[in-house]
Design an enzyme around this catalytic site. Structure first.
Site, mmCIF file in Angstrom:
data_model
loop_
_atom_site.group_PDB
_atom_site.id
_atom_site.type_symbol
_atom_site.label_atom_id
_atom_site.label_comp_id
_atom_site.label_asym_id
_atom_site.label_seq_id
_atom_site.Cartn_x
_atom_site.Cartn_y
_atom_site.Cartn_z
ATOM 1 N N CYS A 12 35.899 39.213 42.852
ATOM 2 C CA CYS A 12 36.912 39.797 43.736
ATOM 3 C C CYS A 12 36.254 40.394 44.983
ATOM 4 O O CYS A 12 35.817 39.641 45.843
ATOM 5 C CB CYS A 12 37.780 40.787 42.959
ATOM 6 S SG CYS A 12 39.355 41.158 43.765
ATOM 7 N N HIS A 37 39.278 37.717 37.907
ATOM 8 C CA HIS A 37 38.535 38.603 37.009
ATOM 9 C C HIS A 37 38.352 37.942 35.646
ATOM 10 O O HIS A 37 39.261 37.964 34.814
ATOM 11 C CB HIS A 37 39.280 39.935 36.852
ATOM 12 C CG HIS A 37 39.238 40.767 38.087
ATOM 13 N ND1 HIS A 37 38.243 41.698 38.315
ATOM 14 C CD2 HIS A 37 40.039 40.789 39.177
ATOM 15 C CE1 HIS A 37 38.445 42.267 39.492
ATOM 16 N NE2 HIS A 37 39.520 41.733 40.033
ATOM 17 N N GLU A 84 36.667 39.030 33.192
ATOM 18 C CA GLU A 84 36.480 40.042 32.144
ATOM 19 C C GLU A 84 37.760 40.548 31.506
ATOM 20 O O GLU A 84 37.711 41.239 30.493
ATOM 21 C CB GLU A 84 35.681 41.231 32.701
ATOM 22 C CG GLU A 84 36.410 42.044 33.751
ATOM 23 C CD GLU A 84 36.352 41.471 35.153
ATOM 24 O OE1 GLU A 84 36.898 42.118 36.061
ATOM 25 O OE2 GLU A 84 35.787 40.374 35.364
#
Length: 184
Positions: free
Chosen positions: A75, A162, A164
């Site tokens: 990001c 993202h 994660e």
């Protein structure tokens, strides 16, 4: 073997990046984005530039891109990479976090093993609008034409999404791929 560092850019998911790598048994440290580049060069084998609210709060992250270490930008980390290497970043039309279907256009080493389309979780408050010279477009979506880029010669990679978070399908694969790149 030296650990990988996750650079904390004050984003809400930086601790999740750290946790995702730990859960994969990858040695990792979370560091402030003001850590001197000499310390980073001496202590880590790879760098993950985490997300954050604004490029103005990215500390000395751009300096880490001169170290010759593998770098993965997530990001805001992607925006730092694009800005440093002559790409463009602008406000996105879609704004905050949400689900996006990404089309993988090039299964480069960072995206190895993924199918052609994957659902991910991303913020498009800001996004890359011009791929830096020497970089390859890896992925795009209907929301953003530049979802992922790479410069394999420099071992520098960036994702708008993202990996994660649980909303991203098989996000751990990105971190496993990055770990493999850092071991080369």
């Amino acid at each position: 073997m030296l650990p990988i560092c996750v650079v904390n850019n004050y984003g809400q998911f930086n601790h999740l990046i750290h946790r995702a790598l730990r859960d994969l048994d990858i040695d990792v440290m979370l560091i402030p984005n003001t850590t001197p580049k000499e310390e980073v060069a001496a202590a880590y084998r790879g760098i993950i530039l985490g997300g954050g609210p604004a490029i103005e709060r990215a500390g000395v992250c751009a300096e880490y891109l001169d170290l010759g270490l593998p770098v993965l930008g997530i990001c805001l980390g992607l925006h730092i990479i694009a800005s440093k290497f002559g790409g463009g970043v602008h406000p996105g039309k879609s704004g905050g976090y949400g689900s996006v279907e990404v089309t993988i256009r090039d299964h480069d080493d960072i995206l190895a093993g993924y199918p052609e389309k994957i659902p991910v979780w991303a913020s498009h408050a800001d996004e890359v609008c011009r791929v830096p010279d020497g970089f390859t477009l890896l992925a795009s979506s209907g929301i953003c034409g530049i979802e992922a880029v790479a410069c394999p010669e420099k071992r520098v990679y960036g994702l708008q999404w993202h990996p994660e978070v649980s909303h991203t399908v098989d996000g751990k694969r990105v971190y496993e791929n990055f770990d493999a790149i850092c071991r080369e």
